[in-house]
Structures are given as structure tokens and as C-alpha cells.
Design an enzyme around this catalytic site. Structure first.
Site, short mmCIF file in Angstrom:
data_model
loop_
_atom_site.label_atom_id
_atom_site.label_comp_id
_atom_site.label_asym_id
_atom_site.label_seq_id
_atom_site.Cartn_x
_atom_site.Cartn_y
_atom_site.Cartn_z
N HIS A 156 0.83 -1.22 0.00
CA HIS A 156 0.00 0.00 0.00
C HIS A 156 0.86 1.27 0.00
O HIS A 156 0.43 2.33 0.47
CB HIS A 156 -0.96 0.02 1.20
CG HIS A 156 -1.79 -1.21 1.35
ND1 HIS A 156 -2.92 -1.43 0.60
CD2 HIS A 156 -1.61 -2.31 2.14
CE1 HIS A 156 -3.43 -2.60 0.94
NE2 HIS A 156 -2.66 -3.17 1.86
N SER A 277 16.37 20.63 -15.47
CA SER A 277 15.26 21.53 -15.75
C SER A 277 15.79 22.79 -16.45
O SER A 277 16.87 23.27 -16.13
CB SER A 277 14.58 21.93 -14.44
OG SER A 277 13.73 23.04 -14.62
N LYS A 283 17.43 20.64 -10.28
CA LYS A 283 16.69 19.43 -10.63
C LYS A 283 17.58 18.38 -11.29
O LYS A 283 18.45 18.68 -12.08
CB LYS A 283 15.53 19.76 -11.59
CG LYS A 283 14.44 20.59 -10.98
CD LYS A 283 13.71 19.87 -9.85
CE LYS A 283 12.95 18.67 -10.34
NZ LYS A 283 11.85 19.01 -11.26
N GLU A 290 10.74 7.57 -16.59
CA GLU A 290 9.40 8.07 -16.89
C GLU A 290 9.00 7.71 -18.32
O GLU A 290 7.84 7.35 -18.58
CB GLU A 290 9.36 9.58 -16.68
CG GLU A 290 9.50 9.97 -15.21
CD GLU A 290 9.65 11.47 -15.00
OE1 GLU A 290 9.65 11.88 -13.83
OE2 GLU A 290 9.79 12.22 -15.98
#
Length: 460
Positions: A156, A277, A283, A290
Site C-alpha cells: 500500500h 530543468s 533538478k 518516466e
């Protein structure tokens, strides 16, 4: 003129031609079309339908065409032909004249395209298999590099129990072993030859279909001509195998994205597989994972598309089946590339051992170990579970881990607890206790890694 133009008196409407023609994507079947045509020419000569010298001329011209395509695979797209079959025949006619017009004797584009697509799929599946084994190899390398490092296991998305990092990696190895099994299983059913099935009812010339199948490396000739020209089960099977495999890749990617986040910080992304970024200098983004996660949706969409194309088709061939290729070509190429990329980037992923251990020690992940300890004292598990929960409540109220509660506090809840509870609550003790087959103890994980290596060696 199109190869089917004899009974037509009007020119094809430009809009219809643009909608109907498939050369823009089925050019990718050129080498397979040539291979099938070379064997068909030999089969016609074997049956006495063309002269041996004519078959030789056809095969030599086809070989020259194959070599030219190696230099420029998109050569067919530059033509005005309807499809790859028309292009090959047109090129042969330019070079051989009337001899080329004999090649299509007893053959249909229906059985030819079915044969071409199976040949293409067989080659594509071989490339996928190699990349899948590469991904498994990279996961095993990652597991070995992690050694006995411990991290939190989750249910979970909540910290549950400590697991070895290698155990986590080996879970994905198990998934990919099943993916390999599905790929190999689909490849077995793929390997039957439609050539000689004609348009739908079988060829009208006495060619030896079993010989043709053997020459093209198939296990057998397709047994029913209606099924042979309309069967796209293999497209569905490989699409389904790809969808499930890429679902596994997506789940792995999701894990890695979270484990590399500032909230977890368990893994470190190497600079070579990270991006930044354009606005925020700090970043370091896991774009590659992804993208791998995103590719799974693209591939799943192709599976759904082919199922919808096929679901309402009567026997035998229908033009709807032209829609079997673009999505499938993309699916197989994206599948292979995704696995290849995964194998390439995993070596640039490292484990932050201390951070992982600290996280595994927090969150009361040793509460089950406490319950197991109480069971060892003769307390029924359901009661031990309840008592352990009470102690977690007390510890969390004081913002302390379980192992920092005093013995006095523990004995107020359960008098059976003694000093030996503290060694039982360590990570090492908890890990060692998970020693049944498939568990996360080092005594299970390290041999499992050796066994996986041995299995991989048999698959190369």
C-alpha cells in the site's frame, strides 16, 4: 497499372489510392517479401511450372534487389506502387520483363503478406529476446552490486517489512523470466507457413508447401488455407506478451522513480541517465524511467487496437487486416528498444546503503518480528499480533522505535517479554527469520541469485 487492374476501366481516384496504399509502412517487409519470393520461384521450378533458368534469373534479380535495399531500406517509399508486393514485382519486371510476370503464378498477396509478416515477426522476436536477456543480466548485476544491503519493503506504499535490495531486483527477474517464457511460447505458434494457401482456398498449382515451409525455416505449413491467410493470432499474442512485459518495466520504473526521489532517496541516478530543468538548476530528473513507464501505455494501446480490428472479421482475408502492421511494427520496435534502454541505464543506478538501512529501521517495520517473537514464547499468533500492535501504539506515542522501549514498558503489555526481545528486533534477526523458500533472508537471496545466473547461462 495495379496488378489487379485488368477488370477495371476507370482510373483509381487519388483520394482512394492515398487511403488504400500501404507502401508507406509495409516497405518494412521488403526483405521478407524477397526471401519468400526467392523460395516461391524455386518451388515453381521444382513443380515444373517455370524453367530452372527462369528461377535462377528471378532469384538473382531478387538478391540484387535485397542488396540495394540494404543500402536504402526506404527505396520502395519513393515509388508510386500500392504495396511492397507490387513494388518487388515492378522492379523485377523492369529487369527481367516477361520472366518476372511468372513469379506470381499460383500465389496471392494474401498468403504472401501473411508469410512476410510472420518472417518479420520472427526476426523482431529474436531481437526482443536478446534485449530481454540483457535486461535480466543488468538486474542480476544490480542485485550483485547491492550485496546484502537492506531497504524497506512496501505494501500500500507504506513501509511494511525490511527486504534485501537484491530481493527487490530478483522479483523483477522472476517477472522477466515469465515474459521470456511467453515470448518463446508465442514464437512456437508463430512458426507455421501460410505460403501456398493462395487467396483463401489454397493454391491451384502443384507446389510442395511443406518444402516451401522448410526452406523458409518454418516448422510446418499452415494446415487450413482459410485460417492461413486470415490468422493474426500471432500479432495478438506478441502484442499481449509485450504489454505484460512492459507493464513489468513500468512497475520497475515507478519503483526507481520513487526510490530516487527526495522523499525516499534510496537510489542514486547517475548523471549519464539524468536530465535537468530549463528553469530550476537543482533538478535531476529520472526522465528515462518516466519514458519507460510511458511506453507501456503506448504498447498496451496497440494490443487493444489489433483486437478491435479482428473481433468482427468474417473468414477469410479482409482489407481491415492492413491495419495489423503499423501499430505492430511500432510495438515490436518500442518493446525491443525499451528493454535495450533498461539494460543500458541500470548500471548507472546505485544504492545509498546507509539511507536504505535507516529507512528500513524506521516505521515499525519490525512489528511483525515482535509478533513472531511472542509466538516463540507460546502466545497464539492472533494474540501476539494484538500485543505487538499495542506496543507500536505506545512507541509511536513517545516517537520511539520499538527497540528503544524499556523492558519494563514492554512487560506491562506482555509479561512474557524478556531481555532476548532486543536482539530479535534487529534488522539482521528479522531478515534471518525470513528463511523459508523465496524469503528475503541472505541465506535465501544469495543462492537465488546464483541460481538465476545459472538459468541465464542456459538462455544465451
Amino acid at each position: 497499372m495495379a496488378m489487379w487492374g485488368g477488370r477495371f476501366t476507370e482510373a483509381t481516384l487519388d483520394e482512394f489510392k492515398a487511403f488504400n496504399d500501404s507502401i508507406s509502412f509495409d516497405y518494412q517487409l521488403a526483405q521478407q517479401d524477397i526471401a519468400a519470393s526467392k523460395v516461391w520461384a524455386a518451388g515453381l521450378a521444382k513443380a515444373g511450372l517455370i524453367a530452372a533458368d527462369e528461377a535462377k534469373q528471378l532469384q538473382q534479380a531478387l538478391q540484387q534487389l535485397a542488396e540495394e535495399l540494404l543500402q536504402n531500406p526506404r527505396l520502395p517509399v519513393e515509388s508510386d506502387e500500392e504495396d511492397i508486393h507490387s513494388w518487388v514485382e515492378s522492379k523485377l519486371t523492369e529487369r527481367l520483363g516477361a520472366v518476372a510476370r511468372k513469379l506470381h503464378t499460383g500465389r496471392s498477396r494474401n498468403d504472401l503478406v501473411a508469410t512476410d509478416l510472420r518472417l518479420w515477426t520472427r526476426a523482431a522476436a529474436s531481437a526482443v529476446r536478446s534485449s530481454l536477456l540483457g535486461s535480466i543480466q543488468a538486474l542480476l548485476n544490480f542485485a550483485e552490486a547491492a550485496g546484502t544491503a537492506v531497504m524497506p519493503g512496501y505494501t500500500h506504499l507504506q513501509r511494511a517489512q525490511p527486504v534485501m535490495v537484491a530481493h527487490w531486483a530478483l522479483a523483477y527477474v522472476e517477472m522477466m523470466k515469465r515474459d521470456l517464457g511467453r515470448l518463446d511460447d508465442a514464437s512456437k505458434r508463430l512458426n507455421v507457413c501460410p505460403l501456398g494457401a493462395g487467396a483463401l482456398a489454397g493454391t491451384g498449382v502443384p507446389v510442395d508447401r511443406s518444402w516451401l515451409a522448410q526452406q523458409l525455416g518454418f516448422d510446418a505449413a499452415a494446415a487450413n488455407s482459410l485460417d492461413a491467410v486470415s490468422d493474426r493470432d500471432f500479432v495478438v499474442e506478441f502484442s499481449a506478451a509485450a504489454s505484460l512485459c512492459m507493464t513489468h518495466v513500468s512497475r520497475l520504473s515507478e519503483d526507481v522513480i520513487f526510490f530516487c526521489s527526495g522523499e525516499a532517496g534510496f537510489f542514486k541516478l547517475g548523471d549519464a541517465i539524468s536530465s535537468g530543468s530549463s528553469l530550476m538548476p537543482q533538478k535531476k530528473n529520472p526522465d528515462v524511467f518516466e519514458l519507460l513507464r510511458g511506453k507501456s501505455g503506448r504498447i498496451l494501446g496497440q494490443l487493444v487496437a489489433i483486437l478491435h480490428v479482428l473481433k468482427g472479421l468474417p473468414l477469410a482475408y479482409n482489407k481491415d487486416m492492413q491495419e495489423d502492421k503499423q501499430g505492430f511494427f511500432d510495438l515490436m520496435q518500442q518493446w525491443q528498444q525499451s528493454l535495450q534502454v533498461l539494460a543500458t541505464v541500470l548500471p548507472h543506478l546505485s544504492v545509498k546503503v546507509a539511507v536504505c538501512r535507516q529507512a528500513a529501521e524506521l516505521g515499525y517495520s519490525n512489528a511483525t518480528d515482535l509478533a513472531d517473537y511472542l509466538v516463540g514464547k507460546g502466545i497464539p499468533f492472533r494474540d501476539a499480533h494484538h500485543l505487538s500492535g499495542q506496543l507500536v501504539l505506545i512507541a509511536s506515542g513517545q516517537q520511539l522505535p520499538l527497540e528503544q522501549l524499556s523492558l519494563t514498558e514492554m512487560q506491562k503489555v506482555c509479561p512474557d517479554i524478556s531481555e532476548d526481545v532486543y536482539p530479535a528486533l534487529t534488522l539482521e534477526a528479522g531478515m534471518a527469520r525470513r528463511n523459508a523458500l523465496g524469503g528475503t533472508s541472505p541465506e535465501q537471496v544469495l543462492p537465488a541469485l546464483v541460481q538465476a545466473r545459472a538459468w541465464l547461462a542456459t538462455q544465451q
